[in-house]
Structure formats: C-alpha cells, structure tokens
Write an enzyme that holds these catalytic residues in place. Structure first.
Site, PDB file in Angstrom:
ATOM      1  N   PRO A   9       1.030  -1.051  -0.183  1.00 63.43           N
ATOM      2  CG  PRO A   9      -0.146  -0.921   2.085  1.00 63.43           C
ATOM      3  CD  PRO A   9       0.374  -1.777   1.191  1.00 63.43           C
ATOM      4  CG  ASN A  10      -0.603   4.047   1.317  1.00 59.79           C
ATOM      5  OD1 ASN A  10      -1.656   4.822   0.428  1.00 59.79           O
ATOM      6  ND2 ASN A  10      -0.779   3.726   2.624  1.00 59.79           N
ATOM      7  NE  ARG A  17       3.327   7.325   1.620  1.00 61.14           N
ATOM      8  CZ  ARG A  17       3.443   6.634   2.220  1.00 61.14           C
ATOM      9  NH1 ARG A  17       3.907   5.308   1.675  1.00 61.14           N
ATOM     10  NH2 ARG A  17       3.594   5.919   3.932  1.00 61.14           N
ATOM     11  CE1 TYR A  22       8.084   5.160   2.743  1.00 58.98           C
ATOM     12  CE2 TYR A  22       7.095   7.625   2.828  1.00 58.98           C
ATOM     13  CZ  TYR A  22       7.180   6.162   3.356  1.00 58.98           C
ATOM     14  OH  TYR A  22       6.905   5.336   4.173  1.00 58.98           O
ATOM     15  CG  ASN A  72       8.765  -1.806   0.940  1.00 62.02           C
ATOM     16  OD1 ASN A  72       7.166  -2.025   1.971  1.00 62.02           O
ATOM     17  ND2 ASN A  72       8.520  -0.632   0.742  1.00 62.02           N
ATOM     18  CB  ALA A  75       1.227  -0.044   6.906  1.00 64.24           C
ATOM     19  CG  HIS A  78       5.066  -2.706  10.259  1.00 65.19           C
ATOM     20  ND1 HIS A  78       6.082  -2.381  10.484  1.00 65.19           N
ATOM     21  CD2 HIS A  78       4.759  -1.411   9.370  1.00 65.19           C
ATOM     22  CE1 HIS A  78       6.848  -2.191   9.564  1.00 65.19           C
ATOM     23  NE2 HIS A  78       6.310  -1.923   9.228  1.00 65.19           N
ATOM     24  CG  ASP A  85      -1.082 -17.136   8.228  1.00 66.15           C
ATOM     25  OD1 ASP A  85      -0.006 -17.073   9.795  1.00 66.15           O
ATOM     26  OD2 ASP A  85      -2.122 -17.015   9.141  1.00 66.15           O
ATOM     27  CD  GLU A  96       9.825  -7.419   7.497  1.00 60.08           C
ATOM     28  OE1 GLU A  96       9.944  -6.385   7.340  1.00 60.08           O
ATOM     29  OE2 GLU A  96      10.547  -9.015   7.404  1.00 60.08           O
ATOM     30  CG  HIS A  98      10.625  -2.277   5.695  1.00 64.99           C
ATOM     31  ND1 HIS A  98       9.350  -2.393   5.428  1.00 64.99           N
ATOM     32  CD2 HIS A  98      11.010  -3.288   6.244  1.00 64.99           C
ATOM     33  CE1 HIS A  98       8.532  -3.069   5.593  1.00 64.99           C
ATOM     34  NE2 HIS A  98       9.678  -3.694   6.213  1.00 64.99           N
ATOM     35  CB  ILE A  99      11.648   3.049   1.429  1.00 67.12           C
ATOM     36  CG1 ILE A  99      11.048   2.494  -0.014  1.00 67.12           C
ATOM     37  CG2 ILE A  99      12.670   4.673   0.598  1.00 67.12           C
ATOM     38  CD1 ILE A  99      10.161   2.780  -0.791  1.00 67.12           C
ATOM     39  CB  SER A 100      12.007   4.951   6.132  1.00 70.50           C
ATOM     40  OG  SER A 100      10.636   4.101   6.328  1.00 70.50           O
ATOM     41  NE  ARG A 105       8.684   6.293   8.891  1.00 71.60           N
ATOM     42  CZ  ARG A 105       7.794   6.290   8.110  1.00 71.60           C
ATOM     43  NH1 ARG A 105       7.900   5.111   6.770  1.00 71.60           N
ATOM     44  NH2 ARG A 105       6.474   6.313   7.845  1.00 71.60           N
ATOM     45  NE  ARG A 109       5.736   4.259  10.072  1.00 73.94           N
ATOM     46  CZ  ARG A 109       4.801   3.816   9.092  1.00 73.94           C
ATOM     47  NH1 ARG A 109       4.549   2.686   8.469  1.00 73.94           N
ATOM     48  NH2 ARG A 109       3.998   4.900   8.688  1.00 73.94           N
TER      49      ARG A 109
END
Length: 154
Positions: A9-10, A17, A22, A72, A75, A78, A85, A96, A98-100, A105, A109
């Site tokens: 998402p996003n 954004r 990001y 990625n 959200a 988390h 599953d 996995e 993540h950009i940040s 944060r 997170r």
C-alpha cells in the site's frame, strides 16, 4: 532466474508521497534501472494497495514459477497476520525490504509480522534496499536460496 518485486500500500505514490522519507523517484523509473543493472535476472513488478490481492500474488508466484520475491509490504508488514501466513505457506524465498529505516520511525513499525518467515530484511537504504535484495538473489546458487527459514516454527 525469475524474481518478482512486490510493493504494498501507498508505494504507488513514490515520487510524490513524503519525499523527505521516500525520495522523489517513482518506482517505475527505478525499476527500469534495476532491469538494466541485473540483466541475468528476469525481473517483474507488481503493486497493490489491497491485502488480499498481495496474498493472491504470493500464492501465484510462491510455488516454483519464481526463484525469489522481494517484498515491501508497506504498513502491512507490521499488521498483517494474513500476509505473514501466506509467506510462511509458500516455497519461494522472500526478502523483506523497506525504503525507510523502520527502526528510526514510530514504535509500531519496529515489529515485522513477516520477518520470521523471510530470508532476511533490508531497510533504511532508500530505493537501494531493492538493489541489495536483488544482489542477494543474484549471488546465491539456487540450492543456497531457501536455506531452511520456512522450517522455523512461529
């Protein structure tokens, strides 16, 4: 070797954004760069804002058609027991990303629901987190990928 990059998402809003977190590049532009940088990998890309659609894609690519998944989940990382599953259930190894730096944060997170079922986690390197994950898959021999992470109990 077929590798898919999944974005949750996003992440379709990259480039517009929260640029301070990001960056200002769209993922589509960056993906073109990744395809050039990794000619030996057959890369594909999929993004959805919908949890169930991401789970369906994991099921679709998670049983032999692909040798790796760079994911990625945004959200959902988390919060989604369902995505966790799904990763646990499939055979294809997942990295996995993540950009940040999620640990710099807000506290929610700091916990990943999916990390226990992934080969590893990469965060905090901006879009380069994806490149690092692809380097992992590129350098590993097929028998080294999936070295038993799925056999861990939760």
């Amino acid at each position: 070797m077929k590798i898919i990059i999944l974005n949750g998402p996003n992440l379709n809003l990259l480039g517009t954004r929260e640029k301070a977190i990001y960056g200002s590049r769209s993922f589509e532009d960056y993906f073109d760069e990744l395809k050039e940088a990794f000619p030996a990998l057959e890369l594909s890309y999929f993004q959805s804002n919908t949890e169930g659609v991401l789970i369906d894609k994991l099921h679709e690519v998670g049983f032999g058609s692909h040798k790796g998944i760079v994911f990625n989940a945004g959200a959902y990382t988390h919060t989604s027991l369902a995505i966790s599953d799904a990763i646990k259930a499939i055979e294809t190894p997942v990295v996995e990303v993540h950009i940040s730096n999620v640990f710099a944060r807000d506290a929610i997170r700091h916990k990943s629901m999916m990390a226990p079922f992934c080969q590893g986690s990469i965060s905090g390197f901006g879009l380069e987190s994806y490149r690092l994950a692809l380097q992992y898959f590129e350098r590993m021999k097929p028998k080294q990928i999936g070295f038993g992470v799925k056999n861990q109990s939760s």
